[in-house]
Design an enzyme around this catalytic site. Structure first.
Site, PDB file in Angstrom:
ATOM      1  N   ASP A  75       0.668  -1.189  -0.081  1.00 21.93           N
ATOM      2  CA  ASP A  75       0.005   0.033  -0.256  1.00 21.93           C
ATOM      3  C   ASP A  75       1.054   1.368  -0.094  1.00 21.93           C
ATOM      4  O   ASP A  75       1.866   1.301   0.063  1.00 21.93           O
ATOM      5  CB  ASP A  75      -0.821  -0.091   1.191  1.00 21.93           C
ATOM      6  CG  ASP A  75      -0.153   0.117   2.709  1.00 21.93           C
ATOM      7  OD1 ASP A  75       0.708  -0.589   2.552  1.00 21.93           O
ATOM      8  OD2 ASP A  75      -0.474   0.924   3.364  1.00 21.93           O
ATOM      9  N   GLU A 169       0.109  -1.343   5.511  1.00 20.08           N
ATOM     10  CA  GLU A 169       1.351  -0.951   6.464  1.00 20.08           C
ATOM     11  C   GLU A 169       1.046   0.582   6.939  1.00 20.08           C
ATOM     12  O   GLU A 169       1.207   1.158   8.115  1.00 20.08           O
ATOM     13  CB  GLU A 169       2.639  -0.993   5.939  1.00 20.08           C
ATOM     14  CG  GLU A 169       3.902  -0.866   6.878  1.00 20.08           C
ATOM     15  CD  GLU A 169       4.261   0.547   7.032  1.00 20.08           C
ATOM     16  OE1 GLU A 169       5.300   0.760   7.677  1.00 20.08           O
ATOM     17  OE2 GLU A 169       3.931   1.218   6.080  1.00 20.08           O
TER      18      GLU A 169
END
Ligand SMILES: [Zn+2]
Length: 398
Positions: A75, A169
Site C-alpha cells: 500500500d 502498513e
C-alpha cells in the site's frame, strides 16, 4: 529487469484507507497483490494469498539451515494520491533541478541534499501530481528481483527464502492476521527504509492518549463562580505538558508527545495525542505526566470530568533483537562479505517488522534506495535499488 518491474508496480493505485474496517482496507490493493501472485506463479514459486490480503511464498533451500524472510508492503501513504502515477526516469543525473512534469514543482539539490551525491545516477521521480509509491514498491520490486536471481542458485547452496507482502502498513495494520507459522522463517528483514547502508534495529515504543473533558455550561452573563469552560481546561492541560518534547524540537533518540487533533466548545473538549520514545522507561514517565496533569486539574476544577485513555500501539523491536541477535549478526556478515559499509539508524516511527519481532520473527528494516516518502518529491535511485538486490541476494548465499 528491475526498472521495468518497479515502473509496472508504481503505476498501480494501492492506497490504503484509515476509515475502512475491512482487511485489507481497500480492494484495489489486490490489483498489485494478484499481479505479484501471478508473477510468483510464472516463476514456479508456490504462494498463497489469504482472505486478508497477505501474500506468502516460500522457496526451499539447504535443509541444514533455517529459512530467512523478506517483507515489503504493497500500500501507499494517505498524505498524497497514488492514482495515475506517471513516473519520470532521469538518466545520467547532472545535479541540476529536476522539473516534475508540468506541475511547476521541481526537485532541487539545494532543498534535498541527498541529490548532491547522485551525479550520473538514474533517478525515478514523480510528475508532481502524485506520490511515487517507492515506499514501498521499491521494496516489493527488490524482493521480486532477489527471488528471480535466487532461483538460479542451486538449492543446496542457498538458505530457504520466505516472502511476505502485506497490505495496510501505512495505516498501522500491516501485522494484523500475521501468521508466523505460515511465514516459516527464523528471522526476516523488511525492505522499507531509505539509504542502502542503513540497518534499522530500533524503533519507537508507541502509545496514544485520548483526553476528554466535560465542563459546565451556563449563560456567560451569569457564569461567575459556576462555569467550567472545557476548552480552557484542555488548553491548560496542553500547556502543562513538557514544551520541548514535541516532534519539531526532537531528533535521534529523543521522544515526544504529539497532538494530532483537538476539538472543543464550552461543554466538551477533546484532544488526541501520540506518545513516542525509544526508551520505554521514559515513555512511562510521559504517561505519568498525563496522569499527573489530569489529577491536578481535577482538583482545580471540581465539577469537571476529565477522562484520560492511554492505549498501546507498538513497541521497540530492539528488546527482541537483543535476545535474538542472529538477524543482526547475519546482516552484518552480509555487508562485510560484499565490502559495503553499514550504519545503525534508530527509526523515528514504527515498522511492520517491530510487531513481527514481538510475534516471534525478529525483523530489522533495510533500505530501498528511495527518499522523500509520502509526497510529490518522492524519488528512487536505480543504482541504490540494484545495490539492495545484491544485498538481498547475499542474505541467502551459504
Ligand atoms: Zn513504508
Amino acid at each position: 529487469m528491475l526498472l521495468e518491474r518497479f515502473l509496472r508496480y508504481v503505476k498501480i493505485d494501492t492506497q490504503s484507507d484509515e476509515e475502512s474496517s475491512t482487511s485489507p482496507s481497500t480492494k484495489k490493493q489486490y490489483d498489485l497483490l494478484n499481479l505479484l501472485n501471478e508473477e510468483l506463479d510464472n516463476l514456479g514459486v508456490k504462494s498463497s494469498l489469504d482472505e486478508y490480503g497477505r501474500l506468502y511464498a516460500k522457496v526451499e533451500g539447504n535443509k541444514a539451515y533455517t529459512n530467512i524472510g523478506l517483507c515489503a508492503h504493497v500500500d501507499t501513504a494517505l498524505e498524497c494520491s497514488g492514482k495515475d502515477v506517471k513516473p519520470q526516469v532521469v538518466k545520467d543525473y547532472d545535479l541540476k533541478d529536476i522539473p516534475l512534469g508540468n506541475s511547476g514543482l521541481s526537485l532541487s539539490p539545494n532543498e534535498f541534499a541527498k541529490l548532491k551525491e547522485l551525479k550520473g545516477k538514474t533517478l525515478i521521480t514523480t510528475d508532481g501530481t502524485t506520490l511515487l509509491g517507492a515506499d514501498d514498491k521499491a521494496g516489493v520490486a527488490i524482493i521480486m528481483e532477489v527471488l528471480e536471481n535466487y532461483l538460479k542458485i542451486e538449492t543446496k547452496n542457498r538458505r530457504g527464502l520466505s516472502i511476505l507482502f502485506t497490505p495496510d502498513e501505512e495505516i498501522g495494520r500491516g501485522p494484523e492476521h500475521f501468521d508466523p507459522v505460515k511465514y516459516g522463517c527464523e528471522f526476516a528483514y523488511t525492505i522499507d527504509g531509505s539509504e542502502p547502508e542503513a540497518i534499522e534495529i530500533e524503533n519507537f515504543n508507541a502509545k496514544s492518549a485520548s483526553i476528554k473533558i466535560k465542563g459546565k455550561s451556563i449563560h456567560p452573563g451569569d457564569a461567575k463562580g459556576v462555569m467550567i469552560n472545557a476548552s480552557l481546561v484542555l488548553a491548560e492541560f496542553m500547556n502543562l505538558l513538557p514544551k520541548e518534547m514535541i516532534p519539531s524540537k526532537t531528533s535521534g533518540r529523543e521522544g515526544f508527545n504529539h497532538v494530532v487533533s483537538i476539538s472543543g466548545d464550552v461543554e466538551n473538549a477533546s484532544a488526541h495525542y501520540i506518545l513516542r520514545n525509544h526508551d520505554s522507561k521514559i515513555l512511562s514517565k510521559q504517561v505519568e505526566d498525563f496522569e499527573n496533569i489530569k489529577s491536578k486539574l481535577e482538583k482545580e476544577y471540581p465539577g469537571s470530568l476529565i477522562s484520560l485513555q492511554i492505549a498501546d500501539q507498538y513497541r521497540n523491536m530492539a528488546e527482541v533483537i537483543a535476545k535474538h541477535p542472529e538477524c543482526k549478526n547475519h546482516i552484518e556478515k552480509v555487508f562485510n562479505r560484499l565490502g559495503f559499509k553499514y550504519v545503525y539508524k534508530p527509526i523515528r516511527g514504527g515498522t511492520d517488522g517491530a510487531t513481527f519481532s514481538f510475534k516471534g520473527v525478529p525483523c530489522p528494516n533495510l533500505g530501498t534506495g528511495s527518499y522523500n516518502h509520502h509526497g510529490r518529491y518522492e524519488f528512487a535511485v536505480l543504482e541504490e535499488m540494484e545495490k539492495m538486490v545484491q544485498i538481498g541476494l547475499e542474505i541467502f548465499k551459504l
